[in-house]
Design an enzyme around this catalytic site. Structure first.
Site, PDB file in Angstrom:
ATOM      1  CD  GLU A   1       2.138  -6.103  12.631  1.00 20.76           C
ATOM      2  OE1 GLU A   1       1.333  -5.229  12.645  1.00 20.76           O
ATOM      3  OE2 GLU A   1       2.124  -7.115  12.197  1.00 20.76           O
TER       4      GLU A   1
ATOM      5  CD  GLU B   1      -2.848  -7.781   9.415  1.00 19.39           C
ATOM      6  OE1 GLU B   1      -2.219  -8.307   9.351  1.00 19.39           O
ATOM      7  OE2 GLU B   1      -2.984  -6.557  10.230  1.00 19.39           O
TER       8      GLU B   1
END
Length: 275
Positions: A153, A251
């Site tokens: 990521e 998140e």
């Protein structure tokens, strides 16, 4: 938000009102049947069996499924942001692989996030990238033994983390696949892309086929959806139209309590199963 979205709770950022081992049960009590965690022991690549067993038991007893788990990445709240491409620390990552995959095997976890590693002064970017590729392929082969996927990521913030855009991360994914890590894929974090000034819509249009996991928070602020300027509903709808059927991890940092921050998501839509 898109009605078919399969949400899960990131228990490293949500439910922090209670100790870590109580968060799976708190998430389940709030209506989530699926969760994810960062690596639970930021100072320990290889925790003791008793600690691992306690974590596994906490998840099992909650009734929630652990769908995602980070590999060891150091102290994300401190100077670290991944270690796998740092010459002096890559062995920590490799020592951690068996432990992480072992937890995943016990809990039916399918996605393992491998944070890349900050740039350091005592190694060239080329050397770090070579080391990062080697580490990713080793992790991918271990994850493949249990049918798992290794995620890469982009990350934002002041740390010298080299993967900032979707294109940066996808280039690493492509390199790992070419080197034998066919089960390496892109983790699309819409907050981090926005925070770095990258175009999330373009990332979806160009890279949806390589996305194996999604995480969201609104921008600016990294708070719950509806607190910033991102049109997350439209972006998640676009992902679904492009064929994405995986999880969307919440998140974010709650503005108040976790439960109050979930007012945007009706309880009936928090369960990911059978969607």
């Amino acid at each position: 938000m898109a009605i078919h979205t399969r949400y899960l709770a990131n228990c490293s950022m949500l439910f922090t009102e209670v100790p870590l081992l109580e968060r799976p049960r708190a998430a389940a009590a709030a209506g989530f049947d699926t969760i994810e965690f960062w690596w639970p022991w930021p100072d320990q690549p290889v925790p003791g069996d008793r600690e691992v067993d306690a974590f596994v038991t906490a998840v099992e007893d909650s009734g929630a499924r652990l769908a995602g788990l980070n590999f060891f990445a150091g102290d994300l709240a401190g100077p670290d942001c991944g270690v796998l491409s740092i010459p002096g620390r890559a062995q920590q990552f490799r020592d951690n692989i068996d432990v992480t995959i072992g937890i995943g095997e016990r809990l039916g976890t399918g996605a393992f996030n491998a944070l890349y590693g900050n740039r350091v002064d005592d190694a060239t970017p080329q050397r770090q990238d070579e080391l990062g590729l080697e580490s990713l392929v080793i992790a991918a082969k271990a994850a493949d033994a249990i049918g798992g996927t290794v995620l890469v990521e982009p990350v934002s913030g002041p740390k010298p983390y080299p993967l900032r855009t979707a294109a940066d991360a996808v280039a690493v994914v492509d390199g790992a696949r070419e080197a034998g890590g066919a089960n390496v894929a892109f983790l699309l974090d819409l907050f981090h892309l926005a925070n770095n000034g990258d175009d999330g819509d373009r990332a979806i249009a160009e890279h949806a086929a390589k996305v194996a996991h999604v995480q969201i928070a609104d921008h600016p602020g990294r708070r719950e959806p509806g607190t910033g300027r991102l049109d997350l509903q439209r972006q998640l709808d676009a992902l679904e139209r492009a064929g994405y059927t995986g999880y969307v991890g919440l998140e974010y940092q709650p503005s108040t309590t976790t439960e109050e921050s979930l007012a945007w998501l009706p309880r009936a839509r928090r369960a990911a199963a059978d969607r």
